[in-house]
Design a protein around this motif. Structure first.
Motif, PDB file in Angstrom:
ATOM      1  N   PRO A   1     -17.176  31.191  33.393  1.00 55.25           N
ATOM      2  CA  PRO A   1     -16.937  31.726  32.035  1.00 55.25           C
ATOM      3  C   PRO A   1     -16.212  33.075  32.043  1.00 55.25           C
ATOM      4  CG  PRO A   1     -19.200  31.008  32.258  1.00 55.25           C
ATOM      5  CD  PRO A   1     -18.587  30.942  33.624  1.00 55.25           C
ATOM      6  N   ILE A   2     -16.513  33.911  33.042  1.00 57.22           N
ATOM      7  CA  ILE A   2     -15.854  35.213  33.120  1.00 57.22           C
ATOM      8  C   ILE A   2     -14.359  35.045  33.363  1.00 57.22           C
ATOM      9  CG2 ILE A   2     -15.653  37.305  34.523  1.00 57.22           C
ATOM     10  CD1 ILE A   2     -18.700  37.213  34.845  1.00 57.22           C
ATOM     11  N   LEU A   3     -13.998  34.100  34.225  1.00 60.11           N
ATOM     12  CA  LEU A   3     -12.586  33.869  34.531  1.00 60.11           C
ATOM     13  C   LEU A   3     -11.835  33.227  33.374  1.00 60.11           C
ATOM     14  CD1 LEU A   3     -12.812  32.731  38.250  1.00 60.11           C
ATOM     15  CD2 LEU A   3     -12.043  34.928  37.356  1.00 60.11           C
ATOM     16  N   LEU A   4     -12.540  32.682  32.414  1.00 61.98           N
ATOM     17  CA  LEU A   4     -11.906  32.167  31.203  1.00 61.98           C
ATOM     18  C   LEU A   4     -11.840  33.221  30.101  1.00 61.98           C
ATOM     19  CD1 LEU A   4     -13.393  28.591  30.905  1.00 61.98           C
ATOM     20  CD2 LEU A   4     -11.065  29.211  31.481  1.00 61.98           C
ATOM     21  N   ILE A   5     -12.924  33.942  29.925  1.00 62.58           N
ATOM     22  CA  ILE A   5     -13.027  34.886  28.812  1.00 62.58           C
ATOM     23  C   ILE A   5     -12.161  36.122  29.026  1.00 62.58           C
ATOM     24  CG2 ILE A   5     -14.603  36.452  27.626  1.00 62.58           C
ATOM     25  CD1 ILE A   5     -16.755  34.302  27.953  1.00 62.58           C
ATOM     26  N   CYS A   6     -12.180  36.703  30.213  1.00 62.96           N
ATOM     27  CA  CYS A   6     -11.443  37.952  30.459  1.00 62.96           C
ATOM     28  C   CYS A   6      -9.937  37.804  30.241  1.00 62.96           C
ATOM     29  CB  CYS A   6     -11.756  38.488  31.842  1.00 62.96           C
ATOM     30  SG  CYS A   6     -13.423  39.165  31.966  1.00 62.96           S
ATOM     31  N   PRO A   7      -9.268  36.836  30.863  1.00 69.60           N
ATOM     32  CA  PRO A   7      -7.822  36.731  30.619  1.00 69.60           C
ATOM     33  C   PRO A   7      -7.482  36.362  29.176  1.00 69.60           C
ATOM     34  CG  PRO A   7      -8.417  35.536  32.602  1.00 69.60           C
ATOM     35  CD  PRO A   7      -9.684  35.940  31.935  1.00 69.60           C
ATOM     36  N   LEU A   8      -8.281  35.503  28.570  1.00 71.02           N
ATOM     37  CA  LEU A   8      -8.026  35.121  27.182  1.00 71.02           C
ATOM     38  C   LEU A   8      -8.177  36.323  26.260  1.00 71.02           C
ATOM     39  CD1 LEU A   8      -7.388  32.857  25.208  1.00 71.02           C
ATOM     40  CD2 LEU A   8      -9.837  32.445  25.034  1.00 71.02           C
ATOM     41  N   SER A   9      -9.207  37.098  26.472  1.00 67.01           N
ATOM     42  CA  SER A   9      -9.408  38.300  25.669  1.00 67.01           C
ATOM     43  C   SER A   9      -8.270  39.301  25.884  1.00 67.01           C
ATOM     44  CB  SER A   9     -10.741  38.951  26.027  1.00 67.01           C
ATOM     45  OG  SER A   9     -10.910  40.159  25.343  1.00 67.01           O
ATOM     46  N   ALA A  10      -7.816  39.432  27.125  1.00 65.79           N
ATOM     47  CA  ALA A  10      -6.727  40.361  27.421  1.00 65.79           C
ATOM     48  C   ALA A  10      -5.448  39.948  26.703  1.00 65.79           C
ATOM     49  CB  ALA A  10      -6.495  40.425  28.926  1.00 65.79           C
ATOM     50  N   VAL A  11      -5.135  38.667  26.704  1.00 60.08           N
ATOM     51  CA  VAL A  11      -3.915  38.186  26.035  1.00 60.08           C
ATOM     52  C   VAL A  11      -4.001  38.391  24.528  1.00 60.08           C
ATOM     53  CG1 VAL A  11      -2.594  36.105  25.509  1.00 60.08           C
ATOM     54  CG2 VAL A  11      -3.293  36.570  27.852  1.00 60.08           C
ATOM     55  N   ILE A  12      -5.129  38.093  23.947  1.00 57.18           N
ATOM     56  CA  ILE A  12      -5.306  38.275  22.501  1.00 57.18           C
ATOM     57  C   ILE A  12      -5.210  39.754  22.137  1.00 57.18           C
ATOM     58  CG2 ILE A  12      -6.962  38.081  20.610  1.00 57.18           C
ATOM     59  CD1 ILE A  12      -7.939  35.484  21.969  1.00 57.18           C
ATOM     60  N   THR A  13      -5.848  40.605  22.933  1.00 51.03           N
ATOM     61  CA  THR A  13      -5.812  42.042  22.668  1.00 51.03           C
ATOM     62  C   THR A  13      -4.395  42.585  22.769  1.00 51.03           C
ATOM     63  OG1 THR A  13      -8.060  42.273  23.509  1.00 51.03           O
ATOM     64  CG2 THR A  13      -6.743  44.268  23.374  1.00 51.03           C
ATOM     65  N   VAL A  14      -3.663  42.169  23.799  1.00 53.05           N
ATOM     66  CA  VAL A  14      -2.278  42.631  23.966  1.00 53.05           C
ATOM     67  C   VAL A  14      -1.415  42.168  22.803  1.00 53.05           C
ATOM     68  CG1 VAL A  14      -0.210  42.106  25.325  1.00 53.05           C
ATOM     69  CG2 VAL A  14      -2.207  43.006  26.420  1.00 53.05           C
ATOM     70  N   TYR A  15      -1.612  40.957  22.350  1.00 54.61           N
ATOM     71  CA  TYR A  15      -0.826  40.448  21.226  1.00 54.61           C
ATOM     72  C   TYR A  15      -1.084  41.273  19.969  1.00 54.61           C
ATOM     73  CZ  TYR A  15       0.960  37.385  17.628  1.00 54.61           C
ATOM     74  OH  TYR A  15       1.631  36.889  16.540  1.00 54.61           O
ATOM     75  N   ILE A  16      -2.334  41.537  19.682  1.00 55.63           N
ATOM     76  CA  ILE A  16      -2.678  42.326  18.497  1.00 55.63           C
ATOM     77  C   ILE A  16      -2.129  43.744  18.625  1.00 55.63           C
ATOM     78  CG2 ILE A  16      -4.596  43.349  17.211  1.00 55.63           C
ATOM     79  CD1 ILE A  16      -6.189  40.792  17.935  1.00 55.63           C
ATOM     80  N   ALA A  17      -2.302  44.350  19.789  1.00 55.55           N
ATOM     81  CA  ALA A  17      -1.808  45.707  20.001  1.00 55.55           C
ATOM     82  C   ALA A  17      -0.285  45.750  19.893  1.00 55.55           C
ATOM     83  CB  ALA A  17      -2.267  46.217  21.363  1.00 55.55           C
ATOM     84  N   HIS A  18       0.390  44.759  20.425  1.00 55.13           N
ATOM     85  CA  HIS A  18       1.854  44.708  20.350  1.00 55.13           C
ATOM     86  C   HIS A  18       2.334  44.593  18.899  1.00 55.13           C
ATOM     87  CE1 HIS A  18       5.956  43.858  21.461  1.00 55.13           C
ATOM     88  NE2 HIS A  18       5.930  42.755  20.744  1.00 55.13           N
ATOM     89  N   MET A  19       1.606  43.861  18.074  1.00 62.00           N
ATOM     90  CA  MET A  19       1.978  43.735  16.663  1.00 62.00           C
ATOM     91  C   MET A  19       1.969  45.096  15.967  1.00 62.00           C
ATOM     92  SD  MET A  19       0.212  40.155  15.350  1.00 62.00           S
ATOM     93  CE  MET A  19      -0.909  41.076  14.407  1.00 62.00           C
ATOM     94  N   TYR A  20       1.128  46.002  16.438  1.00 59.60           N
ATOM     95  CA  TYR A  20       1.035  47.323  15.823  1.00 59.60           C
ATOM     96  C   TYR A  20       1.772  48.389  16.619  1.00 59.60           C
ATOM     97  CZ  TYR A  20      -2.335  45.281  12.675  1.00 59.60           C
ATOM     98  OH  TYR A  20      -2.929  44.506  11.728  1.00 59.60           O
TER      99      TYR A  20
END
Length: 68
Positions: free
Chosen positions: A9-28
């Motif tokens: 679960p850690i290997l699924l959650i960490c990269p997915l969270s990182a990609v979502i966070t980067v996308y949101i941060a990039h939008m702003y």
């Protein structure tokens, strides 16, 4: 509980969270690498922080536009 049960679960959650966070941060207009690392090492919470900062920045820009 085996090590694989914990790591999977850690290997699924960490990269997915990182990609979502980067996308949101990039939008702003935020930088890529700091937000990618933050999203990877602080999963889920980092997503909500990026959203909160984006909302705060949007409100500041809106107030600045109304004051002109």
């Amino acid at each position: 509980m085996s090590l694989a049960d914990v790591l999977f679960p850690i290997l699924l959650i960490c990269p997915l969270s990182a990609v979502i966070t980067v996308y949101i941060a990039h939008m702003y207009g935020r930088r890529f690498w700091p937000w990618l690392l933050f999203g990877f090492f602080v999963p889920l919470l980092s997503t909500f922080i990026a959203i909160g900062l984006g909302i705060r920045d949007a409100r500041r820009q809106e107030r600045a536009g109304n004051n002109k």
